[in-house]
Scaffold this motif. Sequence first.
Motif, mmCIF file in Angstrom:
data_model
loop_
_atom_site.group_PDB
_atom_site.id
_atom_site.type_symbol
_atom_site.label_atom_id
_atom_site.label_comp_id
_atom_site.label_asym_id
_atom_site.label_seq_id
_atom_site.Cartn_x
_atom_site.Cartn_y
_atom_site.Cartn_z
ATOM 1 N N ASP A 134 -21.777 -13.202 -33.191
ATOM 2 C CA ASP A 134 -22.973 -13.345 -34.015
ATOM 3 C C ASP A 134 -23.903 -14.430 -33.486
ATOM 4 N N ILE A 139 -27.706 -8.093 -37.840
ATOM 5 C CA ILE A 139 -26.645 -9.081 -37.737
ATOM 6 C C ILE A 139 -25.589 -8.879 -38.822
ATOM 7 N N SER A 174 -26.669 -12.930 -31.207
ATOM 8 C CA SER A 174 -27.513 -11.863 -31.737
ATOM 9 C C SER A 174 -28.985 -12.255 -31.624
ATOM 10 N N GLN A 195 -22.711 -7.134 -32.283
ATOM 11 C CA GLN A 195 -23.757 -7.857 -33.020
ATOM 12 C C GLN A 195 -25.140 -7.262 -32.778
#
Length: 460
Positions: A250, A262, A253, A224
């Motif tokens: 994610d 992302i 991130s 990510q």
Amino acid sequence: MIGFEQLNNMQQKAVMQTEGPVLVLAGAGSGKTGALTVRIAHLLETGVKPWNILAITFTNKAAKEMRERVDKLVGQGAEDIWISTFHSTCVRILRREISHLDYDGQFSIYDADDQEKVMKEVFKRLNMSPIDKSFSVRAAISQISKQKEEMVSWEDYAKTVDPFDIKGKRLAKVYQLYQQLLKESNALDFDDLIYKTVLLFRTHPEVLDKYQERFRYIMVDEYQDTNTSQYELVHMLAAKYQNLCVVGDDDQSIYGWRGANIRNILDFEKDFPNTTVIKLEQNYRSTKKILDAANAVIQNNMTRKEKSLWTENDSGSIIHIYKADNEYDEARYVAEQIEQLQKEGKSLNNFAVLYRANAQSRTVEDQLVKKGIPYRLFGGVRFYERKEIRDILSYLKVLANPADTIALRRIINVPKRGIGDTSLEKVVTYAQNHGMGLYEALAHLDDMPELKTRAKKFKE
């Protein structure tokens, strides 16, 4: 398989899925490193050669930890597996292949301090002020870094600049001269390591094919956090065999401000339509209270891969939040809490104060001092940033790469040899006028009558 039985069902699935593209969505504290190391061991057990495996991490610490775990699991042959960061991987490739880009394999790698020195020279040659608030040395370095992360050369950047964009035209000139000076010194900056490797693969398909054949199984941790150049590097290497396993989350991130995209993890299944998605949701690190709070917060994100962390750990203590008026109120509250808990019998060894930036430590330190609470500050000047260490490294750089002007300028008068700034500038001017490097120019001191006798003794 060693270590396999200690893994949960989803971790075991990540280990066994060796062929084709794999996306492992690994929540915080879900044991991803353990799963990755066992996966490497499993690949070897199934007949994959160790030199056909590439594992990329984001930090040297993570690479070292994975290397140690793999060594314990695999033993003999583990040394042939490439386990390193993006930049270390690219350095190894460039040392062998950069001659294709008209560089010498003994190139120097410039850190932030070296970059500033090069950029100051750029500003000097272009008659620009290094303290211009609208376009400073550091701002120029930052903007060039962003261009390289997006795989934009100075030539491409110059083509896209609007003729009426004064700042853009100025950056184009700075970018061009900056790269020219790096080339003259046979040097790369940190961003060049990935940028030049991708450029190498783009312009020399036979070199790309060589490394595609070598790295038939690729694993990337913290996916990510990848930026455009890292994304392209991975995809070029994996294009032939498609055996790419990326691990990331994610929800973690947080590095968009430094170029992380992302979309790289969110769109992975679009890039590789036959992707197997595996979710690691069992957390081994936190209490139920902490996970419930984390899940409640992260659910508000609009774009994310659906998952929910859970744990078999205890419920744990409730979470307290204090909304401070400012940094001084925040620091006072922290110090008061430590003071109170210390009176209740808690040892100071049980406390840690975490902050996002080094500048934030000052107010906390002030409050701890006022209350007489002893503390230890972690950080400070790193080993390789100490003057004596940088001097030694500069000597070694010049020995390996005499064209490294920045390293040579650093040590040319260390220890004192009677070559001051004025004398050095005269040598630099001579080198520029005669189309040679600074190191070569030092052999022509007798041809510079303007130099003092003491300075000329340097070549002796």
